[in-house]
Design a protein around this motif. Structure first.
Motif, mmCIF file in Angstrom:
data_model
loop_
_atom_site.group_PDB
_atom_site.id
_atom_site.type_symbol
_atom_site.label_atom_id
_atom_site.label_comp_id
_atom_site.label_asym_id
_atom_site.label_seq_id
_atom_site.Cartn_x
_atom_site.Cartn_y
_atom_site.Cartn_z
ATOM 1 N N ASN A 123 -0.623 -3.561 13.521
ATOM 2 C CA ASN A 123 0.225 -3.316 14.417
ATOM 3 C C ASN A 123 1.231 -4.359 14.797
ATOM 4 O O ASN A 123 0.999 -5.468 14.797
ATOM 5 N N ILE A 124 2.448 -3.987 15.317
ATOM 6 C CA ILE A 124 3.317 -5.026 15.910
ATOM 7 C C ILE A 124 2.723 -5.450 17.360
ATOM 8 O O ILE A 124 2.651 -4.464 17.954
ATOM 9 N N VAL A 125 2.675 -6.684 17.580
ATOM 10 C CA VAL A 125 1.869 -6.957 19.037
ATOM 11 C C VAL A 125 3.323 -8.144 19.501
ATOM 12 O O VAL A 125 3.208 -9.274 18.896
ATOM 13 N N ILE A 126 3.691 -7.845 20.558
ATOM 14 C CA ILE A 126 4.773 -8.827 21.289
ATOM 15 C C ILE A 126 4.241 -9.362 22.472
ATOM 16 O O ILE A 126 3.645 -8.504 23.512
ATOM 17 N N SER A 127 4.048 -10.560 22.507
ATOM 18 C CA SER A 127 3.479 -11.339 23.576
ATOM 19 C C SER A 127 4.177 -10.790 25.056
ATOM 20 O O SER A 127 5.195 -10.734 25.032
ATOM 21 N N THR A 131 2.725 -3.465 24.003
ATOM 22 C CA THR A 131 2.165 -3.307 22.418
ATOM 23 C C THR A 131 0.971 -4.314 22.414
ATOM 24 O O THR A 131 0.126 -3.833 21.527
ATOM 25 N N VAL A 132 0.547 -5.113 23.270
ATOM 26 C CA VAL A 132 -0.840 -5.925 23.557
ATOM 27 C C VAL A 132 -1.550 -4.709 23.952
ATOM 28 O O VAL A 132 -2.905 -4.578 23.284
ATOM 29 N N MET A 133 -1.528 -4.200 24.970
ATOM 30 C CA MET A 133 -2.377 -3.025 25.489
ATOM 31 C C MET A 133 -2.364 -1.863 24.482
ATOM 32 O O MET A 133 -3.789 -1.181 24.356
ATOM 33 N N ALA A 134 -1.425 -1.470 23.660
ATOM 34 C CA ALA A 134 -1.479 -0.448 22.859
ATOM 35 C C ALA A 134 -2.271 -0.872 21.756
ATOM 36 O O ALA A 134 -2.991 -0.073 21.129
ATOM 37 N N SER A 135 -2.387 -1.814 21.042
ATOM 38 C CA SER A 135 -3.299 -2.477 19.941
ATOM 39 C C SER A 135 -4.635 -2.382 20.442
ATOM 40 O O SER A 135 -5.428 -1.945 19.692
ATOM 41 N N ILE A 202 11.498 -3.446 28.753
ATOM 42 C CA ILE A 202 11.330 -2.716 27.569
ATOM 43 C C ILE A 202 10.677 -3.516 26.333
ATOM 44 O O ILE A 202 11.279 -4.444 26.202
ATOM 45 N N ASP A 203 9.694 -3.028 25.889
ATOM 46 C CA ASP A 203 9.063 -3.918 24.736
ATOM 47 C C ASP A 203 9.778 -3.088 23.257
ATOM 48 O O ASP A 203 9.362 -1.855 23.092
ATOM 49 N N PRO A 204 10.476 -3.887 22.635
ATOM 50 C CA PRO A 204 11.043 -3.352 21.590
ATOM 51 C C PRO A 204 9.976 -2.856 20.325
ATOM 52 O O PRO A 204 10.186 -2.094 19.564
ATOM 53 N N GLY A 205 8.831 -3.476 20.623
ATOM 54 C CA GLY A 205 7.781 -3.085 19.539
ATOM 55 C C GLY A 205 7.254 -1.697 19.452
ATOM 56 O O GLY A 205 6.777 -1.120 18.816
ATOM 57 N N LEU A 206 7.555 -1.171 20.834
ATOM 58 C CA LEU A 206 7.532 0.375 20.686
ATOM 59 C C LEU A 206 8.273 1.235 20.148
ATOM 60 O O LEU A 206 7.882 2.229 19.865
ATOM 61 N N TYR A 207 9.251 0.731 19.563
ATOM 62 C CA TYR A 207 10.494 1.479 18.970
ATOM 63 C C TYR A 207 10.898 1.061 17.714
ATOM 64 O O TYR A 207 11.390 1.798 16.871
ATOM 65 N N HIS A 208 10.437 -0.333 17.499
ATOM 66 C CA HIS A 208 10.949 -1.160 16.019
ATOM 67 C C HIS A 208 10.043 -1.712 15.407
ATOM 68 O O HIS A 208 9.139 -1.996 16.124
ATOM 69 N N SER A 209 9.868 -1.991 14.119
ATOM 70 C CA SER A 209 9.060 -2.552 13.379
ATOM 71 C C SER A 209 9.285 -4.102 13.338
ATOM 72 O O SER A 209 8.599 -4.679 12.705
ATOM 73 N N LYS A 210 10.227 -4.672 14.072
ATOM 74 C CA LYS A 210 10.825 -6.087 14.096
ATOM 75 C C LYS A 210 10.403 -6.494 15.155
ATOM 76 O O LYS A 210 10.621 -6.206 16.361
ATOM 77 N N LYS A 211 9.824 -7.740 15.167
ATOM 78 C CA LYS A 211 9.227 -8.506 16.361
ATOM 79 C C LYS A 211 10.501 -9.272 17.253
ATOM 80 O O LYS A 211 11.017 -9.939 16.441
ATOM 81 N N SER A 212 10.421 -9.287 18.431
ATOM 82 C CA SER A 212 11.287 -9.846 19.324
ATOM 83 C C SER A 212 10.768 -9.919 20.670
ATOM 84 O O SER A 212 9.881 -9.412 20.936
ATOM 85 N N GLY A 213 11.542 -10.483 21.381
ATOM 86 C CA GLY A 213 10.940 -10.702 22.893
ATOM 87 C C GLY A 213 11.454 -9.298 23.623
ATOM 88 O O GLY A 213 11.963 -8.447 23.001
ATOM 89 N N ASN A 263 6.267 -0.263 31.115
ATOM 90 C CA ASN A 263 7.470 -1.024 31.198
ATOM 91 C C ASN A 263 6.861 -1.849 32.333
ATOM 92 O O ASN A 263 7.973 -2.813 33.252
ATOM 93 N N PHE A 264 5.741 -2.634 32.154
ATOM 94 C CA PHE A 264 5.114 -3.443 33.072
ATOM 95 C C PHE A 264 4.830 -4.911 32.326
ATOM 96 O O PHE A 264 4.461 -4.799 30.874
ATOM 97 N N LEU A 265 5.242 -6.014 32.651
ATOM 98 C CA LEU A 265 5.151 -7.294 32.178
ATOM 99 C C LEU A 265 3.593 -7.616 31.983
ATOM 100 O O LEU A 265 3.148 -7.616 32.911
ATOM 101 N N SER A 266 3.221 -8.061 30.699
ATOM 102 C CA SER A 266 1.773 -8.548 30.802
ATOM 103 C C SER A 266 0.736 -7.208 31.230
ATOM 104 O O SER A 266 -0.011 -7.441 32.204
ATOM 105 N N SER A 267 1.043 -6.203 30.758
ATOM 106 C CA SER A 267 0.171 -4.861 31.271
ATOM 107 C C SER A 267 -1.243 -5.199 30.979
ATOM 108 O O SER A 267 -2.070 -4.505 31.302
#
Length: 402
Positions: A123-127, A131-135, A202-213, A263-267
């Motif tokens: 899975n894509i995981v963005i710090s 996406t951390v919680m989703a994983s 907004i975590d772009p990892g929920l919508y795209h496969s490229k990792k970014s902030g 939409n929560f930072l560090s969920s």
């Protein structure tokens, strides 16, 4: 997640073998039936018949370059009773993922017990993003489906490491109610209210496969009125009943909170905490500790201090079963292997199930019953002391969901 090494459809549970020390944590009786009674004697009853040992479901995760670290962590954590789901995120190379899968299939005992699963597509995981919680929730869902019997879920990263053999952990947890949730939590947000709770991200990892902030919205939001927010450590030891509720929820609370935390930072530092503390069935199952040894700067930063050999004695005495966080290849790992786990380089940490001689090169290639739990004594006593302190009736209830 398409490819992984499946656990068995059969139960590996021969008759319960005798353990070296039969212990009963009488403090649990004090807590759940006589909450006002104090503990004046040892919580050990050495004549009682030991209960069946539990099973842990470990979620071990990492990113690019962590393949070798996860292999070592798996060797240090392995026990035939447990289940292991190993995940390298989308940033990791395919070769790293394949190497881990090959190792799980080539190691004789893992192949025999079939209790190690390696995720085939990360899975894509963005710090700091959801996406951390989703994983993590995805991992829980897989373990609930693929592993028939387990009692507690433990999440670990590449910088984590056990501080005691699995036999010691299994021994102490044998005497605990299987619905306890070790999750450090508080409703006192402090600075986190304005930096975590009110911002919208907004975590772009929920919508795209490229990792970014993560992206920040200009608007802020008020604190919710229909439920109370809690925050704490992202490292947890959670019970199966609680996680079944989070995945299959028989009311709408887990789904409502999942949408809120999107939409929560560090969920990952709030979702499980808020679910548990806002539901009457789980409010009284929380133990306010994550069972990790960490060192923090003063004043504390966002991340704990790197652990080194200078921290070894404090780590060992703490009674915590796990340490966070240790730099890659730091010499303290070798000392933990040598003095606490009795593990040789490249080998699985031994336990009561290993029948080979201590002088054998691969002593755990010859194995017996997975139920043969033989705690080392010192480590289990340290963990037992920690658990007794956490469950002290004078402070246990007062630290729940406050």
């Amino acid at each position: 997640m398409k490819r992984f090494h499946n656990p068995p459809n059969r139960k590996c549970s021969p008759p319960l073998a005798a353990v070296a020390i039969a212990a009963v944590l009488l403090v649990l009786i004090l807590i759940f039936s006589q909450p006002k009674t104090s503990i004046n004697s040892s919580p050990i009853n050495r004549t009682s018949e030991p209960p069946e040992p539990p099973r842990f479901a470990y979620f071990i995760s990492g990113t690019r370059g962590d393949g070798r670290r996860l292999k070592r962590l798996l060797q240090a954590l392995y026990h035939p009773r447990n289940y292991y789901l190993v995940h390298l995120d989308l940033e990791a190379s395919e070769s790293e993922r394949i190497e881990l899968a090959k190792y799980a299939k080539s190691e004789a005992v893992m192949r025999a017990f079939r209790n190690v699963m390696v995720v085939g597509k990360g899975n894509i995981v963005i710090s700091k993003g959801p996406t951390v919680m989703a994983s993590t929730l995805h991992a829980v869902a897989i373990l609930l489906k693929q592993a028939r019997r387990w009692d507690w879920f433990v999440n670990l990263g590449a910088s984590d490491y056990p501080l005691m053999p699995q036999d010691d952990i299994l021994h102490v947890f044998s005497y605990l109610p299987r619905d306890l949730n070790f999750i450090e939590h508080s409703s006192d947000f402090g600075w986190k209210e304005h930096q975590r709770a009110r911002p919208i991200i907004i975590d772009p990892g929920l919508y795209h496969s490229k990792k970014s902030g993560v992206f920040w919205a200009k608007e802020k939001r008020s604190l919710p009125a229909s439920f109370k927010l809690f925050t704490g450590s992202e490292w947890v030891v959670l019970s199966r009943p609680f996680l079944e509720f989070c995945i299959w929820g028989w009311d709408n609370l887990p789904r409502t909170l999942l949408m809120y935390y999107t939409n929560f930072l560090s969920s990952s530092e709030g979702y499980f905490h808020t679910v548990a503390c806002n539901h009457k069935d789980f409010q009284n199952t929380t133990v306010n500790k994550d069972l990790r040894y960490m060192e923090w700067d003063d004043p504390p930063k966002e991340q704990p201090t790197n652990l080194t050999t200078a921290h070894f004695d404090s780590m060992a005495r703490s009674g915590a079963p796990f340490a966070h966080k240790i730099p890659e290849d730091d010499s303290v790992l070798d000392r933990i292997d040598r003095e606490l786990l009795k593990r040789r380089d490249g080998e699985i940490a031994p336990g009561g199930w290993c029948l080979g001689s201590k002088n054998d090169d691969r002593r755990c290639r010859v194995y017996g019953s997975a139920d043969d739990i033989r705690p080392t004594g010192l480590c289990s006593k340290r963990l037992e002391k920690l658990v007794v302190q956490l469950l002290d009736p004078q402070s246990f209830r007062s630290r729940q969901c406050k």
